[in-house]
Motif scaffolding. Structure first.
Motif, PDB file in Angstrom:
ATOM      1  N   ASN A   1       0.635  -1.213   0.035  1.00  0.00           N
ATOM      2  CA  ASN A   1       0.151   0.092   0.135  1.00  0.00           C
ATOM      3  C   ASN A   1       0.923   1.364   0.052  1.00  0.00           C
ATOM      4  OD1 ASN A   1      -2.498  -1.564   0.562  1.00  0.00           O
ATOM      5  ND2 ASN A   1      -1.645  -1.978   2.412  1.00  0.00           N
ATOM      6  N   LEU A   2       1.306   1.776  -1.284  1.00  0.00           N
ATOM      7  CA  LEU A   2       2.139   2.993  -1.310  1.00  0.00           C
ATOM      8  C   LEU A   2       1.356   4.084  -1.527  1.00  0.00           C
ATOM      9  CD1 LEU A   2       5.217   2.004  -3.553  1.00  0.00           C
ATOM     10  CD2 LEU A   2       5.465   2.697  -0.881  1.00  0.00           C
ATOM     11  N   ASN A   3       1.878   5.193  -0.745  1.00  0.00           N
ATOM     12  CA  ASN A   3       1.126   6.462  -0.753  1.00  0.00           C
ATOM     13  C   ASN A   3       2.274   7.344  -0.521  1.00  0.00           C
ATOM     14  OD1 ASN A   3      -0.371   8.653  -1.010  1.00  0.00           O
ATOM     15  ND2 ASN A   3      -1.514   8.351   1.234  1.00  0.00           N
ATOM     16  N   LEU A   4       3.205   7.623  -1.746  1.00  0.00           N
ATOM     17  CA  LEU A   4       4.194   8.240  -1.525  1.00  0.00           C
ATOM     18  C   LEU A   4       3.905   9.816  -2.146  1.00  0.00           C
ATOM     19  CD1 LEU A   4       7.323   5.950  -2.564  1.00  0.00           C
ATOM     20  CD2 LEU A   4       6.191   6.504  -0.207  1.00  0.00           C
ATOM     21  N   PRO A   5       4.899  10.909  -1.615  1.00  0.00           N
ATOM     22  CA  PRO A   5       4.703  12.142  -2.227  1.00  0.00           C
ATOM     23  C   PRO A   5       5.239  12.244  -3.649  1.00  0.00           C
ATOM     24  CG  PRO A   5       6.443  12.266  -0.525  1.00  0.00           C
ATOM     25  CD  PRO A   5       5.732  10.891  -0.441  1.00  0.00           C
ATOM     26  N   ASN A   6       5.206  13.467  -4.217  1.00  0.00           N
ATOM     27  CA  ASN A   6       5.848  13.581  -5.575  1.00  0.00           C
ATOM     28  C   ASN A   6       7.382  13.499  -5.379  1.00  0.00           C
ATOM     29  OD1 ASN A   6       7.069  14.571  -7.958  1.00  0.00           O
ATOM     30  ND2 ASN A   6       5.485  16.089  -8.326  1.00  0.00           N
TER      31      ASN A   6
ATOM     32  N   GLU B   1      11.549  14.358  -2.239  1.00  0.00           N
ATOM     33  CA  GLU B   1      12.366  12.852  -1.597  1.00  0.00           C
ATOM     34  C   GLU B   1      12.558  13.251  -0.235  1.00  0.00           C
ATOM     35  OE1 GLU B   1      15.672   9.819  -2.992  1.00  0.00           O
ATOM     36  OE2 GLU B   1      16.293  11.876  -2.519  1.00  0.00           O
ATOM     37  N   ARG B   2      12.178  12.408   0.802  1.00  0.00           N
ATOM     38  CA  ARG B   2      12.541  12.358   2.332  1.00  0.00           C
ATOM     39  C   ARG B   2      12.217  11.337   3.110  1.00  0.00           C
ATOM     40  NH1 ARG B   2       7.345  12.972   4.854  1.00  0.00           N
ATOM     41  NH2 ARG B   2       5.559  13.301   3.388  1.00  0.00           N
ATOM     42  N   ALA B   3      12.834  11.073   4.101  1.00  0.00           N
ATOM     43  CA  ALA B   3      12.651  10.116   4.957  1.00  0.00           C
ATOM     44  C   ALA B   3      11.227   9.881   5.376  1.00  0.00           C
ATOM     45  CB  ALA B   3      13.554  10.068   6.104  1.00  0.00           C
ATOM     46  N   MET B   4      10.602   8.611   5.488  1.00  0.00           N
ATOM     47  CA  MET B   4       9.251   8.707   5.773  1.00  0.00           C
ATOM     48  C   MET B   4       9.029   7.463   6.576  1.00  0.00           C
ATOM     49  SD  MET B   4       7.336   9.527   2.170  1.00  0.00           S
ATOM     50  CE  MET B   4       5.547   9.084   2.900  1.00  0.00           C
ATOM     51  N   PHE B   5       8.180   7.507   7.484  1.00  0.00           N
ATOM     52  CA  PHE B   5       7.445   6.487   8.319  1.00  0.00           C
ATOM     53  C   PHE B   5       6.442   5.924   7.474  1.00  0.00           C
ATOM     54  CE2 PHE B   5       4.152   5.162  11.874  1.00  0.00           C
ATOM     55  CZ  PHE B   5       4.714   3.942  11.942  1.00  0.00           C
ATOM     56  N   LEU B   6       6.254   4.578   7.143  1.00  0.00           N
ATOM     57  CA  LEU B   6       5.163   3.914   6.258  1.00  0.00           C
ATOM     58  C   LEU B   6       4.362   3.189   7.442  1.00  0.00           C
ATOM     59  CD1 LEU B   6       7.419   3.336   3.404  1.00  0.00           C
ATOM     60  CD2 LEU B   6       5.896   5.323   3.442  1.00  0.00           C
ATOM     61  N   PRO B   7       3.127   3.687   7.889  1.00  0.00           N
ATOM     62  CA  PRO B   7       2.543   2.787   8.864  1.00  0.00           C
ATOM     63  C   PRO B   7       1.692   1.700   7.936  1.00  0.00           C
ATOM     64  CG  PRO B   7       1.589   5.002   8.717  1.00  0.00           C
ATOM     65  CD  PRO B   7       2.653   5.041   7.979  1.00  0.00           C
ATOM     66  N   GLN B   8       1.724   0.406   8.356  1.00  0.00           N
ATOM     67  CA  GLN B   8       0.920  -0.541   7.763  1.00  0.00           C
ATOM     68  C   GLN B   8       0.889  -0.553   6.304  1.00  0.00           C
ATOM     69  OE1 GLN B   8      -0.400  -3.213   9.858  1.00  0.00           O
ATOM     70  NE2 GLN B   8       1.071  -2.326  10.972  1.00  0.00           N
ATOM     71  N   TRP B   9       2.041  -0.476   5.604  1.00  0.00           N
ATOM     72  CA  TRP B   9       2.081  -0.393   4.303  1.00  0.00           C
ATOM     73  C   TRP B   9       2.238  -1.777   3.547  1.00  0.00           C
ATOM     74  CZ3 TRP B   9       6.664  -0.357   0.772  1.00  0.00           C
ATOM     75  CH2 TRP B   9       7.762  -0.920   1.263  1.00  0.00           C
ATOM     76  N   ILE B  10       2.664  -2.690   4.289  1.00  0.00           N
ATOM     77  CA  ILE B  10       2.421  -3.983   3.871  1.00  0.00           C
ATOM     78  C   ILE B  10       1.403  -5.111   4.396  1.00  0.00           C
ATOM     79  CG2 ILE B  10       3.767  -6.306   3.613  1.00  0.00           C
ATOM     80  CD1 ILE B  10       4.721  -4.225   1.636  1.00  0.00           C
ATOM     81  N   ASP B  11       0.580  -5.424   3.845  1.00  0.00           N
ATOM     82  CA  ASP B  11      -0.476  -6.551   4.319  1.00  0.00           C
ATOM     83  C   ASP B  11      -0.022  -7.973   4.415  1.00  0.00           C
ATOM     84  OD1 ASP B  11      -2.339  -4.492   4.495  1.00  0.00           O
ATOM     85  OD2 ASP B  11      -3.145  -5.081   2.708  1.00  0.00           O
ATOM     86  N   ASN B  12      -0.063  -8.422   5.492  1.00  0.00           N
ATOM     87  CA  ASN B  12       0.490  -9.865   5.497  1.00  0.00           C
ATOM     88  C   ASN B  12       2.058  -9.991   5.474  1.00  0.00           C
ATOM     89  OD1 ASN B  12      -2.322 -10.782   6.232  1.00  0.00           O
ATOM     90  ND2 ASN B  12      -2.667 -10.672   4.091  1.00  0.00           N
ATOM     91  N   PRO B  13       2.867  -9.090   6.286  1.00  0.00           N
ATOM     92  CA  PRO B  13       4.412  -9.462   5.721  1.00  0.00           C
ATOM     93  C   PRO B  13       4.814 -10.828   6.158  1.00  0.00           C
ATOM     94  CG  PRO B  13       3.911  -8.091   7.990  1.00  0.00           C
ATOM     95  CD  PRO B  13       2.492  -8.325   7.085  1.00  0.00           C
ATOM     96  N   SER B  14       4.189 -11.412   7.028  1.00  0.00           N
ATOM     97  CA  SER B  14       4.654 -12.993   7.396  1.00  0.00           C
ATOM     98  C   SER B  14       4.547 -14.018   6.276  1.00  0.00           C
ATOM     99  CB  SER B  14       4.146 -13.350   8.474  1.00  0.00           C
ATOM    100  OG  SER B  14       2.349 -13.374   8.306  1.00  0.00           O
ATOM    101  N   ASP B  15       3.752 -13.230   4.989  1.00  0.00           N
ATOM    102  CA  ASP B  15       4.018 -14.246   3.935  1.00  0.00           C
ATOM    103  C   ASP B  15       5.127 -14.255   3.223  1.00  0.00           C
ATOM    104  OD1 ASP B  15       1.125 -14.918   4.245  1.00  0.00           O
ATOM    105  OD2 ASP B  15       0.298 -13.780   2.900  1.00  0.00           O
ATOM    106  N   LEU B  16       5.865 -13.110   3.369  1.00  0.00           N
ATOM    107  CA  LEU B  16       6.991 -12.836   2.783  1.00  0.00           C
ATOM    108  C   LEU B  16       8.218 -13.989   3.178  1.00  0.00           C
ATOM    109  CD1 LEU B  16       6.927  -9.324   2.175  1.00  0.00           C
ATOM    110  CD2 LEU B  16       6.898 -10.897   0.320  1.00  0.00           C
TER     111      LEU B  16
END
Length: 227
Positions: A5-10, A15-30
């Motif tokens: 679930n990517l929601n990045l600025p332009n 370009e900046r450092a960002m915290f990405l809360p809950q951006w991957i669903d079911n990460p344990s599948d990886l």
């Protein structure tokens, strides 16, 4: 199956450092501890490194580990961190994740695994990396700090990386505790620090720029034998 679930600025302007809360669903599948155990039991096929309790990287020759696999398992039970590089070749799911990034951005990328069995397992000291990095927290919690400061492109990254950095000279722009599914975006050469708080698995996705007109150098498709 995981979902990104990517929601990045332009990125051309912000370009900046960002915290990405809950951006991957079911990460344990990886990745799971079974996958990590599989890599540790087959060191001749994988790039493995240890991080000792003093935050130092201890790379090993594959031939040594093929003879002394027990060394790895003992180290993880004694507060060492483990790094598995080039994990992107591991299975169909990891190839699919890399293909997503390489089709979304103008990059070549990889997957590196960072993990530890105990709450005292370490990671690296404050440092920066040459490529842009995405971090995915898969298991456990990890305290992340990203600093405003970057190493200049005027400096040779491979030869001039400082061994010790005084945090008092840095300005913090991201200070978050990552839980499974959370992540961070770290721009190139930007200083950062990961502080594991418990048993954890994290994935790092370094991204190197490429020309959009050129196809990715590696075939990320997963083919099956017709038997």
């Amino acid at each position: 199956m995981f979902k990104v679930n990517l929601n990045l600025p332009n990125l051309a302007l912000h370009e900046r450092a960002m915290f990405l809360p809950q951006w991957i669903d079911n990460p344990s599948d990886l990745i799971s501890w079974d996958d990590i155990e599989q890599c540790m039991n087959n060191p001749i096929l994988h790039h493995l490194e240890l991080i000792d309790p003093e935050n130092r990287k201890l790379p090993f020759d594959r031939n040594f580990l093929a003879k002394e696999k027990r060394f790895l398992f003992d180290a993880l039970h004694n507060d060492h961190g483990l790094v598995i590089t080039e994990f992107g070749h591991y299975n169909e799911k990891t190839k699919k994740l890399l293909k997503f990034f390489e089709e979304t951005f103008d990059v070549h990328c990889a997957i590196h695994v960072y993990c530890g069995l105990t709450s005292k397992a370490t990671s690296f000291k404050i440092h920066c990396d040459s490529p842009t990095n995405f971090i995915i927290q898969v298991e456990g919690k990890c305290h992340w700090k990203i600093y405003e400061n970057r190493m200049s492109n005027l400096i040779d990254f491979s030869c001039s990386h400082p061994e010790e950095i005084d945090e008092r000279e840095l300005t913090t722009v991201v200070d978050e505790i990552l839980s499974p599914g959370d992540g961070v975006l770290i721009p190139p050469r930007q200083y950062h620090l990961a502080m594991p708080m418990e048993r954890r698995i994290s994935l790092s996705i370094p991204c190197w720029p490429r020309n959009r007109k050129k196809k990715p150098e590696i075939d990320r498709n997963y083919y099956r034998l017709r038997t």
